[in-house]
Scaffold this active site. Structure first.
Site, PDB file in Angstrom:
ATOM      1  N   LYS A 174      14.433  -7.308  37.896  1.00  0.00           N
ATOM      2  CA  LYS A 174      15.014  -6.627  36.740  1.00  0.00           C
ATOM      3  C   LYS A 174      14.430  -7.195  35.450  1.00  0.00           C
ATOM      4  CE  LYS A 174      19.469  -5.437  34.592  1.00  0.00           C
ATOM      5  NZ  LYS A 174      20.946  -5.543  34.687  1.00  0.00           N
ATOM      6  N   SER A 192      23.030  -1.355  33.936  1.00  0.00           N
ATOM      7  CA  SER A 192      21.683  -1.536  33.428  1.00  0.00           C
ATOM      8  C   SER A 192      20.651  -1.851  34.510  1.00  0.00           C
ATOM      9  CB  SER A 192      21.669  -2.653  32.382  1.00  0.00           C
ATOM     10  OG  SER A 192      22.050  -3.897  32.946  1.00  0.00           O
ATOM     11  N   SER A 214      26.863  -3.481  35.574  1.00  0.00           N
ATOM     12  CA  SER A 214      25.437  -3.187  35.692  1.00  0.00           C
ATOM     13  C   SER A 214      24.865  -3.361  37.089  1.00  0.00           C
ATOM     14  CB  SER A 214      24.643  -4.048  34.704  1.00  0.00           C
ATOM     15  OG  SER A 214      24.900  -3.652  33.382  1.00  0.00           O
TER      16      SER A 214
END
Length: 481
Positions: free
Chosen positions: A82, A157, A181
């Site tokens: 990520k 996210s 997220s």
């Protein structure tokens, strides 16, 4: 053959690599081919490394195996991180134009552990700017699209991570979770996302506020529960660089076994908190219905509600979230920098201006009361459950829903209010797929467990997985919009 390789679970792939039933070069080639085929549409993987270099690393991994060297369960497996975390030598942008050329010089703490498990880093996964908002878009890399319908959003996210899993562009994926997220994008893409107990997975870096950063945590995502457990046990464990990280050790992944539902497991269904939360029509019925499988095997599901004023919880969330951005105020003083920040980030910083210690203390008191309210429910129930989101995946061009079922959303993240309970209590929470609506849009449910009971939550997830078939429904990917 390539599609067969990428369809394997990470656990099965790991076993085959170790047994030399498939080579690391074959695995890397298969994943790169799939990324080149589908990623142009879905935009899950960003900052992809040079293909020749990746194949050379995979060849080195094969040579190591031939000499009896085994690096760990992720030996030679491709992995993308990520883009809020650092990987040595890779771009680390956090989705922001301010960091568009930033090259990491070392790995983030949790990423160190993934490297030590033998993974080969191939790139990053897309995230919204600085991870803000549960919709993965930014001006550096663009929008990540839902694996089940590329006209819809991926959530966030950890949107790139979730789509990378669902589209079989990655075996497993790491992510992070402040406001759902790890959970929201997993729900929107029909995969598993696990937010660990706060402190279970240390994530401190040299710029971390070691004692005040108590909202976000790193964690694992997987195509199934077993893969998620394996990555969790890789990322978890005490590290002195994060003084509040937990010192108890999770057992080996192989020791996790499905919960015996027939023993009368009790689940408290919190739903929409008695009508407090606005939800898209049909969503609650799908999520509550997803628990019928465990009920048929002996689990007891009952409606319940925490003894707490929910608007007070939201006010607490706003205060503590704004407080988390208090050291970014200098960005607003420079017009050049400010103009490059998305409005939502500016709003978060503005909310910290003039914040008093009394406001923070008041929020901490409320947060403590919320934790006690949930602990009281855990005196009656083994687990608590509620939807992972208040809406189904929406148009990828929409930044965030302004209304839910006619109710206006007064902030860019109010539509995700359902996830703040687990965050503020610091509890282990897993997103489990709950099914699809008539338009084929995925949704999930959150299962919360008592603090520190990460193993118990994931063992329930194993039992749930065994009596449902949602994970067997894979997306029909397209090569053009």
């Amino acid at each position: 053959m390539n599609d067969h390789i990428t369809a394997l679970s990470a656990s099965r792939l790991s076993s085959m690599i170790r047994a030399r039933e498939v080579s690391c070069v074959e695995v890397m080639s298969a994943y790169l081919e799939r990324i080149h085929t589908y990623n142009p549409v879905y935009n899950a993987i960003i900052s992809l490394a040079d293909e020749g270099g990746l194949l050379a690393q995979a060849n080195d991994a094969d040579k190591a195996l031939s000499k009896g060297e085994y690096w760990g369960w992720m030996h030679g497996m491709p992995h993308a991180v990520k883009d809020l975390a650092d990987v040595r030598g890779f771009l680390s942008t956090s989705g922001s134009p301010l960091l568009a050329k930033n090259i990491a010089t070392k790995d983030s703490l949790a990423i160190e552990r993934i490297r030590q498990a033998g993974a080969i880093f191939i790139g990053k996964t897309n995230t919204p700017e600085f991870g803000l908002g549960s919709q993965t878009y930014n001006t550096v890399f663009g929008t990540t699209r839902n694996a089940y319908n590329p006209s819809l959003c991926a959530g966030g996210s950890s949107g790139g991570a979730a789509v990378g899993l669902a589209a079989q562009l990655l075996p497993v994926a790491d992510g992070s979770d402040m406001m759902g997220s790890l959970r929201n994008p997993a729900a929107f893409n029909n995969v598993i996302g696990f937010r660990p107990t706060k402190g279970r997975v240390p994530g401190a870096d040299e710029n971390s506020k070691l004692f005040f950063d108590q909202l976000a945590t790193d964690g694992p995502m997987g195509r199934d529960v077993t893969d998620t457990i394996k990555l969790l046990t890789t990322m978890a464990g005490f590290d002195a660089r994060e003084p509040l990280s937990l010192q108890d050790t999770l057992p080996r992944a192989e020791s996790f076994v499905p919960t015996a539902l027939e023993d009368g497991v009790r689940i408290g269904w919190m739903g929409d908190y008695g009508g407090y939360l606005a939800t898209e029509p049909g969503l609650l019925d799908i999520c509550r219905g997803a628990l019928q499988g465990v009920e048929t095997k002996g689990a007891v599901v009952e409606d319940c509600a925490p003894d707490f004023e929910l608007e007070r919880l939201w006010d607490t969330w706003l205060t503590l979230r704004h407080f988390a951005f208090i050291d970014s105020q200098s960005l607003l003083k420079d017009p050049t920098l400010k103009s490059q920040l998305k409005p939502e980030f500016q709003w978060e910083i503005e909310g910290s201006l003039g914040m008093s210690a009394a406001q923070v203390v008041k929020a901490d008191t409320a947060r403590s009361d919320w934790y006690r309210a949930l602990m009281a429910l855990f005196g009656e129930y083994d687990f608590l459950a509620l939807p992972t989101a208040q809406v189904f995946p929406f148009d990828a061009q929409m930044h965030w829903p302004s209304k839910i079922n006619g109710k206006p959303m007064d902030t860019y993240h109010r539509w995700m209010e359902v996830v703040i309970g687990g965050t503020l209590a610091g509890l282990p929470v897993v997103n489990l797929p709950a099914g699809f609506d008539q338009q084929g849009r995925p949704i999930g449910i959150q299962i919360l467990g008592p603090t520190g009971r990460d193993k118990a939550v994931l063992e329930f997830a194993l039992a749930y997985e065994a009596v449902t078939s949602y994970l067997e429904q894979h997306p029909a990917l397209v090569t053009s919009l």
